[in-house]
Design a protein around this motif. Structure first.
Motif, PDB file in Angstrom:
ATOM      1  N   GLY A  27       0.726  -1.164   0.102  1.00 38.94           N
ATOM      2  CA  GLY A  27       0.103  -0.052  -0.088  1.00 38.94           C
ATOM      3  C   GLY A  27       0.619   1.258   0.040  1.00 38.94           C
ATOM      4  O   GLY A  27       0.305   2.324  -0.278  1.00 38.94           O
ATOM      5  N   LEU A  28       2.087   1.330   0.387  1.00 42.35           N
ATOM      6  CA  LEU A  28       2.996   2.315   0.247  1.00 42.35           C
ATOM      7  C   LEU A  28       3.138   2.866  -1.293  1.00 42.35           C
ATOM      8  O   LEU A  28       3.600   2.145  -1.869  1.00 42.35           O
ATOM      9  N   GLN A  32       7.256   6.840  -0.680  1.00 43.44           N
ATOM     10  CA  GLN A  32       6.895   6.354   0.683  1.00 43.44           C
ATOM     11  C   GLN A  32       8.059   5.036   0.822  1.00 43.44           C
ATOM     12  O   GLN A  32       8.703   5.028   1.961  1.00 43.44           O
ATOM     13  N   LYS A  53       4.079  11.144   6.286  1.00 43.65           N
ATOM     14  CA  LYS A  53       5.268  11.124   6.871  1.00 43.65           C
ATOM     15  C   LYS A  53       5.411  10.195   8.349  1.00 43.65           C
ATOM     16  O   LYS A  53       6.415   9.729   8.498  1.00 43.65           O
ATOM     17  N   THR A  54       4.283  10.325   8.990  1.00 43.39           N
ATOM     18  CA  THR A  54       4.337   9.688  10.404  1.00 43.39           C
ATOM     19  C   THR A  54       4.201   8.138  10.069  1.00 43.39           C
ATOM     20  O   THR A  54       4.857   7.234  10.609  1.00 43.39           O
ATOM     21  N   ARG A  55       3.571   7.678   9.055  1.00 46.60           N
ATOM     22  CA  ARG A  55       3.411   6.649   8.481  1.00 46.60           C
ATOM     23  C   ARG A  55       4.768   5.780   7.991  1.00 46.60           C
ATOM     24  O   ARG A  55       5.076   4.766   8.173  1.00 46.60           O
ATOM     25  N   GLN A 277       4.131  23.605   8.368  1.00 47.35           N
ATOM     26  CA  GLN A 277       3.514  23.132   9.709  1.00 47.35           C
ATOM     27  C   GLN A 277       4.284  23.688  11.110  1.00 47.35           C
ATOM     28  O   GLN A 277       4.011  23.092  11.973  1.00 47.35           O
ATOM     29  N   TYR A 309      -3.168  11.530   1.473  1.00 42.13           N
ATOM     30  CA  TYR A 309      -3.969  10.365   1.570  1.00 42.13           C
ATOM     31  C   TYR A 309      -5.200  10.606   2.547  1.00 42.13           C
ATOM     32  O   TYR A 309      -5.815   9.936   3.257  1.00 42.13           O
ATOM     33  N   ARG A 310      -5.171  11.653   3.024  1.00 44.82           N
ATOM     34  CA  ARG A 310      -6.072  12.194   4.200  1.00 44.82           C
ATOM     35  C   ARG A 310      -7.221  12.803   3.602  1.00 44.82           C
ATOM     36  O   ARG A 310      -8.393  12.411   4.084  1.00 44.82           O
TER      37      ARG A 310
HETATM   38  P1  ATP Z   1       0.950  15.342   9.080  1.00 48.43           P
HETATM   39  O1  ATP Z   1       1.610  16.478   8.478  1.00 48.43           O
HETATM   40  O2  ATP Z   1      -0.569  15.941   9.348  1.00 48.43           O
HETATM   41  O3  ATP Z   1       1.686  14.863  10.364  1.00 48.43           O
HETATM   42  P2  ATP Z   1       1.733  12.976   7.819  1.00 48.43           P
HETATM   43  O4  ATP Z   1       2.498  13.328   6.558  1.00 48.43           O
HETATM   44  O5  ATP Z   1       2.400  12.509   9.130  1.00 48.43           O
HETATM   45  O6  ATP Z   1       0.702  14.165   8.299  1.00 48.43           O
HETATM   46  P3  ATP Z   1       0.154  10.440   8.096  1.00 48.43           P
HETATM   47  O7  ATP Z   1      -0.667  10.703   9.526  1.00 48.43           O
HETATM   48  O8  ATP Z   1       1.214   9.561   8.295  1.00 48.43           O
HETATM   49  O9  ATP Z   1       0.707  11.836   7.358  1.00 48.43           O
HETATM   50  O10 ATP Z   1      -0.802   9.983   7.141  1.00 48.43           O
HETATM   51  C1  ATP Z   1      -1.924  10.629   6.681  1.00 48.43           C
HETATM   52  C2  ATP Z   1      -3.024   9.646   6.499  1.00 48.43           C
HETATM   53  O11 ATP Z   1      -2.782   8.737   5.177  1.00 48.43           O
HETATM   54  C3  ATP Z   1      -3.129   8.442   7.489  1.00 48.43           C
HETATM   55  O12 ATP Z   1      -4.456   7.961   7.880  1.00 48.43           O
HETATM   56  C4  ATP Z   1      -2.422   7.530   6.935  1.00 48.43           C
HETATM   57  O13 ATP Z   1      -2.585   5.955   7.510  1.00 48.43           O
HETATM   58  C5  ATP Z   1      -2.770   7.379   5.532  1.00 48.43           C
HETATM   59  N1  ATP Z   1      -1.673   6.955   4.432  1.00 48.43           N
HETATM   60  C6  ATP Z   1      -0.430   7.448   4.641  1.00 48.43           C
HETATM   61  N2  ATP Z   1      -0.133   6.627   3.496  1.00 48.43           N
HETATM   62  C7  ATP Z   1      -0.894   5.814   2.722  1.00 48.43           C
HETATM   63  C8  ATP Z   1      -0.880   4.998   1.647  1.00 48.43           C
HETATM   64  N3  ATP Z   1       0.133   4.839   1.016  1.00 48.43           N
HETATM   65  N4  ATP Z   1      -2.154   4.448   1.198  1.00 48.43           N
HETATM   66  C9  ATP Z   1      -3.154   4.759   1.985  1.00 48.43           C
HETATM   67  N5  ATP Z   1      -3.102   5.448   3.131  1.00 48.43           N
HETATM   68  C10 ATP Z   1      -2.019   6.260   3.519  1.00 48.43           C
END
Ligand code: ATP
Ligand code: MG
Length: 774
Positions: A27-28, A32, A53-55, A277, A309-310
């Motif tokens: 799924g990445l 990523q 990013k956190t993922r 941010q 993805y959000r």
């Molecule tokens: P922020 O800048 O707000 O901290 P972030 O970049 O850390 O955001 P995440 O919180 O890691 O983003 O991911 C945002 C959402 O997208 C989460 O629900 C995560 O599970 C989902 N997501 C991330 N990558 C994928 C992917 N490749 N496929 C499906 N869903 C994903």
């Protein structure tokens, strides 16, 4: 792969690591995946909100563990909150199963910092069981030092010094690093010595303050090469989330652990962040840390993630347009992967904050009926005082809520203190209230003195305030304390008297002023003091809604008794600052008014930089939403007991028209209608136009007016009714009916005041709005 060869030897690849793609990579997207797999060498993941990013960080840890590149104890991972650390642990467990040997060092900078110095406490002059001081302890300690140096605390407040030290500690500066210019002005050149004395005193007390958790770690690693070498060896993989909000001390700490002194070898450090941010500049965060990563870690690889993805495309488009108004940014592209346009964002203009809370409460109930979970809903406010209205409304509706990142409104320290003052005036027997305020603000009463009061009260079986009345007539206490208590009792009696003559909310303001409580926070230079003053104002404002003090206090007791904090399904209420990294299906963003958001303080103190940080906060707010983003603004807000017609936030003008739906549920006021015409206003605008040329809010500013609001009114100190609309003119001799005094005849009229000869109550002066034709 990185251009530089791996800096650390790779761990053995065991038979458990099969060439078949492990499940956690599924799924990445390609970028990523690259960020997860590029385990060796320095890596910066720079990407917008919701791009994973956190993922990536979580998956990266899972990957390092599952492929046996390192054991848990060899990984250091920094999150922004303890809650995020818990979630990450949970997710890693889920990804790689329980078979993993040991968990990484995973937590906030402060929690990992504490763990590090506890392991080597003796090297920094502490014992492993050292205590971590809270702010109150810290202030008490500084006060002692000021006294010892004969420094006038009124001129040089302890809190001001605490916040100066906080600044030095955030910049990683020990007493020896402070130039006399830095500290010179405080207490006429004694700042540096005070700082050194304070640090020495902490050691005698076997204590560290918050700043020390990193500062002492830096000192430990700098002064003890063998310890540094040990950790250098140990932490083969380091990961940092929300890197854009790290401060200098955190940066120094991290760099020491990650890089050898000659800079030639560095650990496999991966930082992720988003310059858009960065919202903690006011607390010493240096967004430059992220910008200089490449320079500090030569050969660093940079990976950008551009798929979000959000959020739906409408939400993302609004956030992107808004943040494009910032000049200082790296600039990134963001595309949604959610695959739907989704609902438009809504901007709702309401009459006042009460209606705002009512409206949002209704919306939430409706979503609940449609099957939404409350857990998927958040209200993100700019200032904590805004929370009160929502908390009250939700309690009335029986809607579960939780306040994240801080206490609930009525549980805040400043609110509890203020309530204790009101309680002791309303109820002199309230010993708990008494104890809370007798030396708050400080009145120079020591523990021994208070013990005498306690003992006297207990022996005679009387309340403490009554015990004081007796003690001031005797010789038990020293003259100075007697006169302090005499003045304290006089004040309380005086307030109790005034309660009969002036409205209770006005009295509340006077109590806080005359007791020195307000001044205490006004003189407080710590970052949270202005917020506390706002909360106190909000408390006084909320009192106006009650008929009298007793009614208000009863309401508070009921509100405090309700505890929905642990409910499984609850709406989250928090500040925008606490919302970083989180996501919700539905996000409410109330209070988009000039002065509140962007906050006046940020504009006054930091000018354009402050405005840009506020805009980043708005960006953080909007990008928390997955499906629904509902912005609102009140047309009127009460400030200092006066209604001010609010000016819509300039950020509203920066949202692109085609993704926003504007509604106006409040009546238009002051010739400025937000709804309806606002859409035309948006249409005419280029979303990238400079905020300073925004005709909308300038026009509104010209029309700003102040008026007395439709709040409840009082007669002879007692509230007898709420004002209901414009007053009518009464003729002399006319028979009228008054809610409290009954029937009477008008004998004189002056403005809105009538002199009435009441049949039962005799002659009185009253407000005409409480009078009906008889
Ligand atoms: P922020 O800048 O707000 O901290 P972030 O970049 O850390 O955001 P995440 O919180 O890691 O983003 O991911 C945002 C959402 O997208 C989460 O629900 C995560 O599970 C989902 N997501 C991330 N990558 C994928 C992917 N490749 N496929 C499906 N869903 C994903
Ligand atoms: Mg994140």
């Amino acid at each position: 792969m990185s251009a530089v060869p791996p800096h650390r030897p790779q761990g053995p690849i065991t038979s458990q690591f099969t060439p078949r793609e492990p499940g956690y990579l599924a799924g990445l997207n390609a970028e990523q995946r690259e960020a997860v797999m590029t385990t060796e060498g320095p890596l910066l993941v720079l990407a917008g909100a919701g791009t994973g990013k956190t993922r990536v960080l979580t998956t990266r840890i899972a990957h390092i563990l599952a492929s046996r590149k390192a054991r848990g104890a060899e990984i250091l991972a920094v999150t922004f909150t303890n809650k995020a650390a818990r979630e990450m642990k949970h997710r890693i467990g889920g990804l790689v199963g329980a078979s993993v040997e040991g968990m990484p060092w995973l937590g906030t900078f402060h929690s990992i910092g504490a763990r590090l110095i506890r392991r080597h406490a003796e090297l920094v002059g502490l014992r492993p069981d050292f205590t971590i001081l809270d702010t109150d302890d810290q202030i008490r300690l500084i006060k002692q030092l000021l006294q010892a140096e004969n420094i006038d605390e009124k001129r040089w407040p302890a809190r001001q010094f605490a916040s100066m030290m906080d600044g030095w500690k955030n910049r990683g500066q020990l007493p020896k690093d402070i130039s006399s210019a830095d500290a010179g002005f405080f207490a006429n050149g004694k700042g540096q010595k005070l700082y050194a004395d304070y640090q020495a005193r902490l050691k005698t007390l076997n204590a560290a303050d918050f700043g020390d958790l990193l500062l002492e770690g830096i000192r430990l690693l700098k002064e003890n090469p063998t310890v540094l070498a040990e950790y250098h060896q140990r932490f083969r993989y380091m990961l940092v989330d929300e890197y854009q909000d790290s401060n200098t001390a955190q940066y120094m700490w991290l760099r020491l652990l990650a890089q050898s002194r000659d800079g030639k070898t560095s650990s496999n450090i991966c930082v992720v962040g988003d310059d858009d941010q960065s919202i903690y500049g006011w607390r010493g965060a240096e967004v430059d840390n992220i910008l200089r990563f490449e320079k500090d870690f030569p050969g660093a690889k940079i990976i950008k993630l551009e798929r979000n993805y959000r959020s739906t495309s409408n939400i993302l488009s609004a956030a992107s347009h808004l943040i494009a108004n910032n000049e200082s940014r790296l600039g990134k592209t963001l595309q949604t992967d959610v695959g739907e346009e989704g609902e438009k964002l809504t901007v709702t203009s309401v009459w006042d904050s009460e209606e705002e809370a009512r409206q949002i409460g209704e919306d939430i109930e409706q979503y609940q009926r449609q099957g939404d979970n409350l857990n998927d809903i958040a209200i993100l406010v700019r200032a904590s005082f805004q929370m009160r209205e929502f908390e009250e409304r939700f309690i009335t509706l029986g809607l579960n809520y939780r306040v994240i990142g801080g206490p609930r409104f009525y549980e805040r320290k400043e609110i509890r203190d203020a309530l204790a003052y009101m309680r002791i005036v309303a109820q002199p027997n309230d010993d708990l209230a008494f104890e809370r305020i007798v030396n708050n603000p400080k009145r120079g009463l020591g523990d021994a003195t208070l013990q005498i009061v306690h003992d006297t009260a207990r022996a005679a079986g009387i309340p403490m305030l009554a015990a004081i009345r007796e003690l001031i007539e005797t010789e038990e206490l020293k003259p100075k304390q007697r006169s302090t208590f005499r003045e304290f009792v006089r004040q309380i009696d005086d307030w109790a008297d005034r309660l009969r003559t002036i409205p209770h909310h006005e009295l509340a303001e006077q109590i806080l002023d005359e007791s020195g409580y307000t001044a205490m926070w006004q003189n407080d230079k710590s970052a949270d003091a202005p917020g506390r003053l706002e909360n106190l104002k909000e408390l006084i404002r909320s009192m106006e809604e009650f008929e009298n003090l007793a009614g208000f206090l009863e309401h508070i007791a009921l509100v405090m008794d309700r505890d929905s904090g642990d409910a499984a399904d609850a709406v989250s209420i928090m500040t925008l600052h606490s919302a970083k990294g989180l996501e919700f299906n539905t996000v409410f963003l109330p209070g988009w008014e000039e002065g509140l958001f962007p906050h006046q303080r940020a504009l006054d103190e930091s000018g354009l930089a402050g405005l840009e940080e506020e805009r980043r906060l708005a960006y953080v707010g909007i990008t928390r939403a997955r499906k629904r983003c509902k912005i609102s603004l009140a047309q009127n807000r009460r400030i200092h007991g006066l209604w001010q017609s609010a000016i819509p936030s300039r950020f509203l003008d920066e949202l692109p028209t085609h993704v926003v739906e504007v509604t106006d549920t409040g009546s238009s006021y002051g010739g400025y209608t937000y709804g309806g015409r606002a859409a035309t206003r948006f249409d005419a605008r280029d979303p990238f136009e400079s905020v300073y040329e925004t005709p909308g809010w300038q026009r509104a500013q010209r029309q700003q007016q102040t008026r007395k609001g439709p709040g409840p009114l009082t007669i002879d100190g007692d509230l007898v009714a709420r004002s209901s609309g414009p007053s009518a003119a009464y003729a002399l001799g006319e028979r009228v009916f008054h809610l409290k005094f009954g029937y009477g005849t008008v004998t004189a009229a002056e403005g809105n005041k009538l002199s009435i000869d009441f049949e039962k109550a005799g002659p009185k002066k009253v407000l005409d709005s409480f009078v009906k034709r008889g």
